[in-house]
Design an enzyme around this catalytic site. Structure first.
Site, short mmCIF file in Angstrom:
data_model
loop_
_atom_site.label_atom_id
_atom_site.label_comp_id
_atom_site.label_asym_id
_atom_site.label_seq_id
_atom_site.Cartn_x
_atom_site.Cartn_y
_atom_site.Cartn_z
N CYS A 197 -3.65 -0.41 1.91
CA CYS A 197 -4.62 -0.17 2.97
C CYS A 197 -3.90 0.18 4.28
CB CYS A 197 -5.57 -1.35 3.10
SG CYS A 197 -7.13 -0.91 3.90
N HIS A 226 -7.90 -2.17 -2.61
CA HIS A 226 -7.40 -3.55 -2.71
C HIS A 226 -7.56 -4.09 -4.14
CE1 HIS A 226 -6.82 -4.28 1.61
NE2 HIS A 226 -7.89 -3.52 1.78
N GLU A 235 -5.56 -5.98 -5.42
CA GLU A 235 -4.98 -7.32 -5.39
C GLU A 235 -6.04 -8.39 -5.11
OE1 GLU A 235 -5.12 -6.43 -0.99
OE2 GLU A 235 -4.98 -5.32 -2.86
#
Length: 232
Positions: free
Chosen positions: A89, A175, A177
């Site tokens: 990001c 994202h 993660e």
């Protein structure tokens, strides 16, 4: 042991689900916040792996955040040396900027869970694990295409969702993660207006996180594991 340094731009945006594949690949994971007194003196070329996470600021807000320009200069030296680097990001936007691209406001906020379109030339690479998997998006900035990179994925709103340069540089706008980390609650509490601006509903996004988050993180971990295994 190899070292992996995580640069954290705000406390609630950490490496989250990516920590496991990084540790499994044999790295000793260290972390530094941009607010730490010693951050400005770090040589970012030294770690075997550098990971830069997200943040609510824009790369163009250097007047508000003087550390951005300092980090960008040192990051450019690392990328010039082709040292293994992952950006997520805001971290991806920093990589684009350090490679000469312009970072700017995008056409709309992109917040919520949906898949990215993996480009045909990237179909056999690490991002193949994300094919058809809804992952979390939470951003409103984008960037021009840096010279010499290969764009790997896009979305309906944003052409540049992921890029790489060779085997060692990987930038991810989304994202993958996030989906199991309790810090998601901090995101929701701090930026509920972003969800609404993107046309979403905070309650629905929380449900999507609970339902889709584990699958997103599993795919993200597989992606990072593959990328790490191929580093020069």
């Amino acid at each position: 042991m190899k070292t992996a340094l995580i640069i954290r731009h705000v406390p609630h945006e950490g490496v989250a689900g990516y920590r496991q594949p990084i540790e499994d690949a044999g790295y000793d994971v260290l972390r530094v916040d941009v607010t730490d007194p010693g951050f400005a003196t770090l040589d970012l070329r030294e770690p075997d792996l550098l990971i830069m996470m997200g943040g609510p600021m824009g790369v163009y807000e250097q007047d508000r955040f003087p550390w951005i320009a300092c980090q960008r200069r040192r990051l450019a030296l690392r990328l010039e040396a082709d040292r293994p680097t992952l950006g997520v990001c805001f971290g991806a936007q920093m990589m684009a900027s350090a490679l000469g691209a312009k970072v700017h406001l995008g056409p709309a906020k992109e917040v919520g869970f949906h898949p990215v379109q993996i480009h045909e030339h990237a179909a056999d690479g690490p991002l193949r694990h994300l094919r058809g998997v809804p992952v979390l998006h939470w951003h409103g900035d984008t960037f021009t295409r840096p010279e010499g990179v290969e764009v790997l994925a896009s979305s309906r709103l944003y052409e540049h969702q992921a890029f790489r340069r060779g085997k060692n540089l990987l930038a991810l706008q989304f994202h993958a993660e996030m989906g199991e980390d309790p810090r998601f609650d901090d995101w929701m509490e701090q930026w509920p207006e972003a969800v609404v601006e993107a046309g979403g509903c905070p309650r629905a996004l929380r449900r999507a996180h609970d339902e889709l988050g584990p699958g997103a993180v599993a795919a993200g971990r597989a992606m990072i594991s593959d990328w790490l295994s191929a580093l020069n």
